[in-house]
Design an enzyme around this catalytic site. Structure first.
Site, PDB file in Angstrom:
ATOM      1  N   TYR A  55      54.776  45.128  32.233  1.00 24.32           N
ATOM      2  CA  TYR A  55      54.329  46.319  31.516  1.00 24.32           C
ATOM      3  C   TYR A  55      53.248  47.046  32.304  1.00 24.32           C
ATOM      4  O   TYR A  55      52.513  46.441  33.078  1.00 24.32           O
ATOM      5  CB  TYR A  55      53.796  45.942  30.131  1.00 24.32           C
ATOM      6  CG  TYR A  55      54.873  45.502  29.168  1.00 24.32           C
ATOM      7  CD1 TYR A  55      55.569  46.425  28.400  1.00 24.32           C
ATOM      8  CD2 TYR A  55      55.201  44.153  29.035  1.00 24.32           C
ATOM      9  CE1 TYR A  55      56.561  46.029  27.513  1.00 24.32           C
ATOM     10  CE2 TYR A  55      56.190  43.743  28.153  1.00 24.32           C
ATOM     11  CZ  TYR A  55      56.866  44.689  27.398  1.00 24.32           C
ATOM     12  OH  TYR A  55      57.851  44.290  26.530  1.00 24.32           O
ATOM     13  N   GLU A  56      53.137  48.357  32.048  1.00 20.98           N
ATOM     14  CA  GLU A  56      52.195  49.188  32.796  1.00 20.98           C
ATOM     15  C   GLU A  56      50.744  48.806  32.520  1.00 20.98           C
ATOM     16  O   GLU A  56      49.854  49.174  33.280  1.00 20.98           O
ATOM     17  CB  GLU A  56      52.427  50.658  32.454  1.00 20.98           C
ATOM     18  CG  GLU A  56      51.726  51.620  33.397  1.00 20.98           C
ATOM     19  CD  GLU A  56      52.089  53.064  33.139  1.00 20.98           C
ATOM     20  OE1 GLU A  56      51.371  53.937  33.634  1.00 20.98           O
ATOM     21  OE2 GLU A  56      53.091  53.313  32.431  1.00 20.98           O
ATOM     22  N   SER A  57      50.509  48.071  31.453  1.00 19.39           N
ATOM     23  CA  SER A  57      49.151  47.607  31.158  1.00 19.39           C
ATOM     24  C   SER A  57      48.729  46.439  32.042  1.00 19.39           C
ATOM     25  O   SER A  57      47.585  45.988  31.983  1.00 19.39           O
ATOM     26  CB  SER A  57      49.051  47.190  29.692  1.00 19.39           C
ATOM     27  OG  SER A  57      50.058  46.241  29.367  1.00 19.39           O
TER      28      SER A  57
END
Length: 258
Positions: A55-57
């Site tokens: 995920y981009e997090s």
């Protein structure tokens, strides 16, 4: 043969099931929230049991107890294989070429797989202001391939000329002297069918339609002279088991299914 699904299949369910099948044989997926999350979770239960979601997090190898509502949802962190800083995620994982498939959405796409997620209309006086790139440019440039899922297939979305190019594909990048690692967009899954391209130098072509959809319908809904494969397949509808998994195991709370 698996039993076919009942006719009351929503657009979200159809797109999620078809996108999940395309993940067969893939290992690492950079997924956004929404339909990409549904597709990757369903693929994990069906065609890609060893799939790892990034995920981009910065969360890598998430094992959430239920679907996350944002990329920063705390449910992603519990049990995750790793949580990386942004420099590590983009500088090492993405730019290191460790992502098999990047999932991206778009408001507009052209025949070469360039994407617009910035504005609809003129830049100075847009009709609609959109979220922008996020990590889209890095995902496009560094993933081995990119899948795009689009809910609406019509000439304003599938356009001959983008209102703005937020995320250039490899052909456009090469024209500017930049050599990306990946092939760019290789699959576009829509409410009408599947478009595909092999990589640099190839434009999107129609390779499959959903049951009841004709090639002419897709041509009319596409804002350029769409290339059609010599043999256009008909997509197998979601099976009863795929729908059961999606509804009961992946998203029983209907977070994204609608």
């Amino acid at each position: 043969m698996p039993s076919t699904a009942p006719l009351d299949v929503t657009s979200s369910e159809l797109l999620s099931v078809v996108a999940s099948r395309e993940l067969a044989g893939r290992r690492t997926v950079f997924a956004g929230i929404g339909l990409p999350t549904l597709a990757t979770e369903l693929a994990h239960l069906t065609v890609a049991p060893d799939i790892e979601v990034v995920y981009e997090s910065g969360v890598c190898g998430a094992h959430p107890s239920h679907l996350p509502e944002t990329i920063a949802d705390a449910v992603l962190i519990s049990g995750a294989e790793a949580v990386l800083s942004m420099p590590a995620l983009f500088g090492c994982v993405l730019q290191g070429g460790h992502i098999d498939v990047g999932f991206l959405g778009a408001a507009q796409i052209d025949r070469w797989g360039n994407l617009n997620t910035s504005v609809i209309g003129d830049w100075e006086r847009p009709e609609v202001r959109l979220p922008g790139s996020g990590g889209g440019v890095e995902v496009m440039a560094n993933s081995r391939e990119v899948f795009v899922v689009m809910r609406r297939h019509h000439p304003r979305s599938f356009t001959g000329v983008l209102d703005f190019c937020t995320t250039p594909g490899p052909d456009r990048a090469l024209a500017e002297g930049i050599r990306p690692l990946g092939a760019g967009v290789t699959r576009v899954i829509t409410e009408l069918g599947i478009l595909a391209r092999e990589g640099t130098g190839h434009e999107l072509r129609l390779v499959a339609v959903h049951s009841g959809v004709t090639v002419d319908q897709v041509r009319v809904a596409t804002g350029w002279g769409l290339v059609v494969a010599d043999s256009v397949e008909t997509v197998e509808p979601p099976t009863a088991e795929e729908l059961r998994l999606l509804r009961e195991d992946v998203d029983p709370g209907r977070v994204y299914l609608r």
